[in-house]
Design a protein around this motif. Structure first.
Motif, PDB file in Angstrom:
ATOM      1  N   TRP A  18       0.813  -1.213   0.000  1.00  0.00           N
ATOM      2  CA  TRP A  18       0.000   0.000   0.000  1.00  0.00           C
ATOM      3  C   TRP A  18       0.845   1.261   0.000  1.00  0.00           C
ATOM      4  O   TRP A  18       1.937   1.282   0.607  1.00  0.00           O
ATOM      5  CB  TRP A  18      -0.871   0.057   1.253  1.00  0.00           C
ATOM      6  N   ASP A  19       0.350   2.293  -0.634  1.00  0.00           N
ATOM      7  CA  ASP A  19       0.839   3.642  -0.399  1.00  0.00           C
ATOM      8  C   ASP A  19       0.002   4.143   0.775  1.00  0.00           C
ATOM      9  O   ASP A  19      -1.126   4.595   0.603  1.00  0.00           O
ATOM     10  CB  ASP A  19       0.637   4.533  -1.626  1.00  0.00           C
ATOM     11  N   THR A  20       0.540   4.002   1.960  1.00  0.00           N
ATOM     12  CA  THR A  20      -0.233   4.290   3.168  1.00  0.00           C
ATOM     13  C   THR A  20      -0.453   5.781   3.395  1.00  0.00           C
ATOM     14  O   THR A  20      -1.287   6.167   4.223  1.00  0.00           O
ATOM     15  CB  THR A  20       0.453   3.695   4.409  1.00  0.00           C
ATOM     16  N   ASP A  27       9.650   0.353   3.064  1.00  0.00           N
ATOM     17  CA  ASP A  27       9.882   1.781   2.886  1.00  0.00           C
ATOM     18  C   ASP A  27       9.485   2.471   4.191  1.00  0.00           C
ATOM     19  O   ASP A  27       8.336   2.351   4.635  1.00  0.00           O
ATOM     20  CB  ASP A  27       9.026   2.273   1.714  1.00  0.00           C
ATOM     21  N   VAL A  28      10.417   3.183   4.793  1.00  0.00           N
ATOM     22  CA  VAL A  28      10.168   3.803   6.102  1.00  0.00           C
ATOM     23  C   VAL A  28       8.930   4.693   6.074  1.00  0.00           C
ATOM     24  O   VAL A  28       8.118   4.679   7.006  1.00  0.00           O
ATOM     25  CB  VAL A  28      11.404   4.601   6.565  1.00  0.00           C
ATOM     26  N   LYS A  29       8.746   5.472   5.005  1.00  0.00           N
ATOM     27  CA  LYS A  29       7.583   6.360   4.935  1.00  0.00           C
ATOM     28  C   LYS A  29       6.268   5.586   4.946  1.00  0.00           C
ATOM     29  O   LYS A  29       5.275   6.024   5.529  1.00  0.00           O
ATOM     30  CB  LYS A  29       7.669   7.237   3.684  1.00  0.00           C
ATOM     31  N   LYS A  45       1.302   3.413  10.590  1.00  0.00           N
ATOM     32  CA  LYS A  45       1.022   3.718  11.996  1.00  0.00           C
ATOM     33  C   LYS A  45      -0.129   4.713  12.108  1.00  0.00           C
ATOM     34  O   LYS A  45      -0.995   4.592  12.991  1.00  0.00           O
ATOM     35  CB  LYS A  45       2.281   4.288  12.651  1.00  0.00           C
ATOM     36  N   LEU A  46      -0.184   5.678  11.211  1.00  0.00           N
ATOM     37  CA  LEU A  46      -1.209   6.723  11.267  1.00  0.00           C
ATOM     38  C   LEU A  46      -2.597   6.217  10.877  1.00  0.00           C
ATOM     39  O   LEU A  46      -3.594   6.888  11.132  1.00  0.00           O
ATOM     40  CB  LEU A  46      -0.809   7.892  10.355  1.00  0.00           C
ATOM     41  N   THR A  47      -2.667   5.041  10.281  1.00  0.00           N
ATOM     42  CA  THR A  47      -3.969   4.478   9.915  1.00  0.00           C
ATOM     43  C   THR A  47      -4.641   3.785  11.093  1.00  0.00           C
ATOM     44  O   THR A  47      -5.828   3.459  11.029  1.00  0.00           O
ATOM     45  CB  THR A  47      -3.835   3.443   8.788  1.00  0.00           C
ATOM     46  N   GLY A  48      -3.870   3.505  12.132  1.00  0.00           N
ATOM     47  CA  GLY A  48      -4.420   2.780  13.283  1.00  0.00           C
ATOM     48  C   GLY A  48      -4.275   1.277  13.183  1.00  0.00           C
ATOM     49  O   GLY A  48      -4.819   0.534  14.012  1.00  0.00           O
ATOM     50  N   ALA A  49      -3.530   0.792  12.193  1.00  0.00           N
ATOM     51  CA  ALA A  49      -3.333  -0.653  12.028  1.00  0.00           C
ATOM     52  C   ALA A  49      -2.586  -1.238  13.222  1.00  0.00           C
ATOM     53  O   ALA A  49      -1.775  -0.566  13.862  1.00  0.00           O
ATOM     54  CB  ALA A  49      -2.556  -0.929  10.741  1.00  0.00           C
ATOM     55  N   ASP A  50      -2.859  -2.507  13.483  1.00  0.00           N
ATOM     56  CA  ASP A  50      -2.155  -3.213  14.555  1.00  0.00           C
ATOM     57  C   ASP A  50      -0.782  -3.695  14.093  1.00  0.00           C
ATOM     58  O   ASP A  50       0.180  -3.694  14.867  1.00  0.00           O
ATOM     59  CB  ASP A  50      -2.968  -4.428  15.017  1.00  0.00           C
ATOM     60  N   ARG A  51      -0.720  -4.118  12.838  1.00  0.00           N
ATOM     61  CA  ARG A  51       0.511  -4.710  12.316  1.00  0.00           C
ATOM     62  C   ARG A  51       0.746  -4.276  10.868  1.00  0.00           C
ATOM     63  O   ARG A  51      -0.150  -3.760  10.205  1.00  0.00           O
ATOM     64  CB  ARG A  51       0.451  -6.248  12.357  1.00  0.00           C
ATOM     65  N   ALA A  95      11.911  -2.681  10.006  1.00  0.00           N
ATOM     66  CA  ALA A  95      11.489  -3.442  11.181  1.00  0.00           C
ATOM     67  C   ALA A  95      11.823  -2.680  12.456  1.00  0.00           C
ATOM     68  O   ALA A  95      11.025  -2.638  13.404  1.00  0.00           O
ATOM     69  CB  ALA A  95      12.147  -4.813  11.192  1.00  0.00           C
ATOM     70  N   LEU A  96      12.980  -2.052  12.481  1.00  0.00           N
ATOM     71  CA  LEU A  96      13.374  -1.259  13.646  1.00  0.00           C
ATOM     72  C   LEU A  96      12.435  -0.071  13.831  1.00  0.00           C
ATOM     73  O   LEU A  96      12.046   0.264  14.959  1.00  0.00           O
ATOM     74  CB  LEU A  96      14.823  -0.786  13.493  1.00  0.00           C
ATOM     75  N   VAL A  97      12.041   0.552  12.717  1.00  0.00           N
ATOM     76  CA  VAL A  97      11.092   1.672  12.784  1.00  0.00           C
ATOM     77  C   VAL A  97       9.743   1.176  13.298  1.00  0.00           C
ATOM     78  O   VAL A  97       9.122   1.800  14.171  1.00  0.00           O
ATOM     79  CB  VAL A  97      10.931   2.329  11.400  1.00  0.00           C
ATOM     80  N   ALA A  98       9.279   0.045  12.761  1.00  0.00           N
ATOM     81  CA  ALA A  98       7.999  -0.516  13.194  1.00  0.00           C
ATOM     82  C   ALA A  98       8.017  -0.833  14.687  1.00  0.00           C
ATOM     83  O   ALA A  98       7.049  -0.571  15.406  1.00  0.00           O
ATOM     84  CB  ALA A  98       7.672  -1.771  12.387  1.00  0.00           C
TER      85      ALA A  98
END
Length: 237
Positions: free
Chosen positions: A105-107, A135-137, A143-149, A176-179
């Motif tokens: 996705w382009d989140t 992709d870090v972005k 994260k801003l979508t409210g997803a759990d994973r 992974a580190l960012v997540a």
């Protein structure tokens, strides 16, 4: 420990190629779990060329581990999800005519749409995961979508690994580190196999789940075919 969720789409493909119910999708799902798999994954597509929407319903009482349904959250798919209420829904932006998933996705671009879908899933106590490229972005956007994973799309890693390039893991480690810092759980899938899974697992911190189908079923044909051939030979003696 990273959980293994077995994608049984290919079992449905084989069944559909002859009609009837061989192989029996529900029996395979039961057996795979009894063999130790910690989840069952399916990915119904609009044309139902492998997993059918009715399969998703029929599997609900059969899956006693974790039930993960992947797909593009069009209305028909979301109606199914809200009816079946699996453990997890993995949102994948695949086109109707895609042979297999081929992009994350382009989140950022689709944030509002994803927020709406994820909120509906959460109201129904369904864990959400977003299929993304390394992709870090895109991770920050997830994260801003409210997803759990997130589910990391691992085709690029698998391709580079097959060429002997171990540096292909670097982007995945970075995201992974960012997540982890953002509090997003990490799943992964696509072209992971017996050849590359250990290396991937050892390098991705806090990898919660991998979803593997095509490689696992293909490997099973080779690793199990000798036993079946000999069973036929014994019966023919």
């Amino acid at each position: 420990m990273t959980k293994l969720s077995v994608n049984i789409n290919k079992i449905a493909t084989l069944r559909n190629s002859r009609g009837g119910n061989v192989p029996d999708l529900l029996k395979v799902a039961k057996d795979v779990q009894n063999f130790g798999a910690e989840g069952i994954t399916i990915h119904p597509r609009p044309d139902e060329r492998h997993i059918r929407y009715q399969d998703a319903r029929d599997l609900k009482p059969v899956v006693f581990t974790e039930y993960n349904i992947e797909g593009n959250p069009v209305k028909k798919f979301m109606d199914l999800i809200l009816e079946v209420k699996p453990t997890q829904v993995t949102l994948v932006p695949d086109a109707d005519n895609a042979i297999t998933s081929n992009a994350g996705w382009d989140t950022i671009k689709h944030k509002d749409f994803l927020v709406e879908i994820i909120e509906e899933c959460k109201r129904n106590s369904i864990r959400t995961s977003i299929f993304v490229d390394p992709d870090v972005k895109m991770i920050e956007g997830a994260k801003l979508t409210g997803a759990d994973r997130i589910e990391l799309y691992t085709e690029a890693f698998a391709h580079e690994y097959s060429l002997g390039n171990r540096k292909g893991i670097d982007d995945y480690v970075k995201v992974a580190l960012v997540a982890n810092d953002l509090g997003l759980g990490i799943n992964a899938g696509h072209d992971l196999s017996l050849d590359n899974i250990r290396f991937f697992k050892e390098n991705i911190p806090n990898l919660l789940e991998v979803s593997i189908g095509h490689a696992l079923i293909s490997e099973s044909l080779y690793l199990g075919i000798e036993n079946v051939v000999n069973m036929y030979l014994q019966k023919l003696k």
